[in-house]
Design an enzyme around this catalytic site. Structure first.
Site, mmCIF file in Angstrom:
data_model
loop_
_atom_site.group_PDB
_atom_site.id
_atom_site.type_symbol
_atom_site.label_atom_id
_atom_site.label_comp_id
_atom_site.label_asym_id
_atom_site.label_seq_id
_atom_site.Cartn_x
_atom_site.Cartn_y
_atom_site.Cartn_z
ATOM 1 C CB THR A 146 27.339 11.741 39.395
ATOM 2 O OG1 THR A 146 28.017 11.698 38.139
ATOM 3 C CG2 THR A 146 27.052 13.193 39.769
ATOM 4 C CB CYS B 246 6.403 -14.014 57.880
ATOM 5 S SG CYS B 246 5.257 -15.279 57.395
#
Ligand code: PLP
Length: 392
Positions: free
Chosen positions: A243, A331
């Site tokens: 949907t 990082c």
């Protein structure tokens, strides 16, 4: 939580502010117009009509036919759908061409196709030069009868560098090879007219052009064979089950309409702001350099390396002044890895670690640019004082 009114937001390649006009357009579909667009009743039909109108607006921005637009959940889904469709359409073909500087949405999918299938697929990752540009001779030589699809981004998310996708698509079509472009960063920033191009698939994401997160589109050229990724109901003419995210689709339609209106501003006022910021930083801060081609670049993006400082540290200090941008290093497991894009361009480690991406939008002002120009030299100078390698 309200956004900090003092924030200077220059991280628009990460995501953009939802335009107030877009919020206004989508609101009725979160409140009173909650029908299912597939329902037979008029209440649902109204919602179906809103999706139809949004499809028309998206198609207009891209120079496409509304029937060529498939709504998806994001740019990543669109990228996966295009590439997986091609290899399912041509199961006998085992070769994919892409570049070394793609977004993880394409990069990681191609790598997974290679490794998780015991190298059933072979992936050519085209090199880039120091300015982030491709070698067209290498590309031409890579196109073979075994190639199922070429997937090359229109504009790079880190550097803004623009690839010659029109020409590359033409070369692929001449050899009967499908061509996909991840245009997530290009749509809304530079003019795109797909009508006369040989591009089979194009990906776009709502949240990069002032619509909400969680909606995207895949353009599928009329006549291009297509195998759906999401299989389910008959939504999107059977091309993507599930949907529809109605409010966000309506929002994306409105955002595309606004992008058409603001395209000139993006390419003039925003570009001028970006150029002024870039020139001022490169002039006032020693050992700073631009990453990416000087001119073949999105009008809003400047990726600048400040040698002998860590990008993450720069970002933290910028953050204290309310300035939001991105760094070219992430990082990962405790170690700072420079971005694969800058590494592919051969940017030296000392510079790649200290790269900052400034990405502007129509909401940025002269005053904001002035403030960033004023703050950055001190931020960099203070951080360099802490660096054992800085001999300034
Ligand atoms: N492709 C590019 C070039 C991007 O910059 C991004 C997002 O940063 C994506 C794909 C992924 O889009 P999404 O966040 O909608 O999945």
């Amino acid at each position: 939580m309200a956004a900090n009114p003092k924030v200077i937001y220059m991280d628009n390649n990460a995501t953009t502010r939802v335009a107030p006009e877009v919020v206004e357009a989508m609101m009725p579909y979160l409140t009173e117009a909650y029908g299912n667009p597939s329902s037979m009743h008029t209440f649902g039909g109204v919602v179906g009509q809103a999706i139809k109108e949004a499809r028309g607006k998206v198609a207009a921005l891209l120079g496409a036919d509304p029937g060529e637009i498939v709504f998806t959940s994001c740019g990543t889904e669109s990228d996966s759908t295009a590439i997986l469709s091609a290899i399912r359409t041509y199961p006998e073909k085992r070769h994919i061409i892409t570049t070394r500087v793609e977004h993880p949405a394409v990069k990681n999918l191609c790598e997974t196709l290679e490794t998780a299938t015991g190298h059933k697929y072979r992936v050519t990752k085209l090199k880039v030069d120091a300015e982030g540009m491709l070698d067209m001779q290498e590309y031409e030589a890579a196109l073979t009868e075994d190639t199922a699809i070429v997937s090359v981004m229109w504009a790079n998310n880190e550097t803004g560098v623009i690839f010659p996708v029109e020409e590359m698509a033409r070369m692929a079509r001449q050899r009967g090879i499908l061509f996909h472009t991840d245009a997530v960063q290009a749509v809304g920033k530079i003019p795109i007219d797909l009508k006369n191009l040989d591009i089979d698939f194009l990906s776009c994401s709502g949240h990069k052009l002032h619509a909400p997160k969680g909606v995207g589109i895949l353009y599928v050229k009329r006549g291009t064979l297509f195998v759906p990724f999401m299989v389910g109901g008959h939504q999107e003419h059977g091309r993507r089950g599930g949907t529809e995210n109605v409010a966000s689709i309506v929002a994306l339609g409105r955002a595309c309409e606004l992008a058409m209106e603001k395209m000139d501003e993006e390419n003039s006022r925003v570009k001028k702001l970006r150029d002024r910021l870039e020139e001022a930083l490169l002039t006032s801060i020693p050992k700073s350099m631009l990453n990416g081609h000087k001119t073949l670049r999105l009008p809003n993006t400047a990726n600048i390396s400040f040698e002998y400082v860590e990008g993450e540290a720069i970002l933290l200090h910028m953050n204290q002044h309310g300035i939001c941008a991105s760094s070219g290093s992430a990082c990962t497991s405790g170690s700072l890895e420079p971005s694969h894009v800058l590494r592919a361009m051969g940017v030296p480690f000392t510079a790649a670690h200290g790269s900052i991406r400034f990405s502007l939008s129509i909401y940025n002002t002269e005053e904001e640019v002035d403030l960033v120009i004023a703050k950055m030299p001190t931020i960099i100078a203070n951080l360099r004082k802490l660096s054992p390698f800085w001999k300034g």
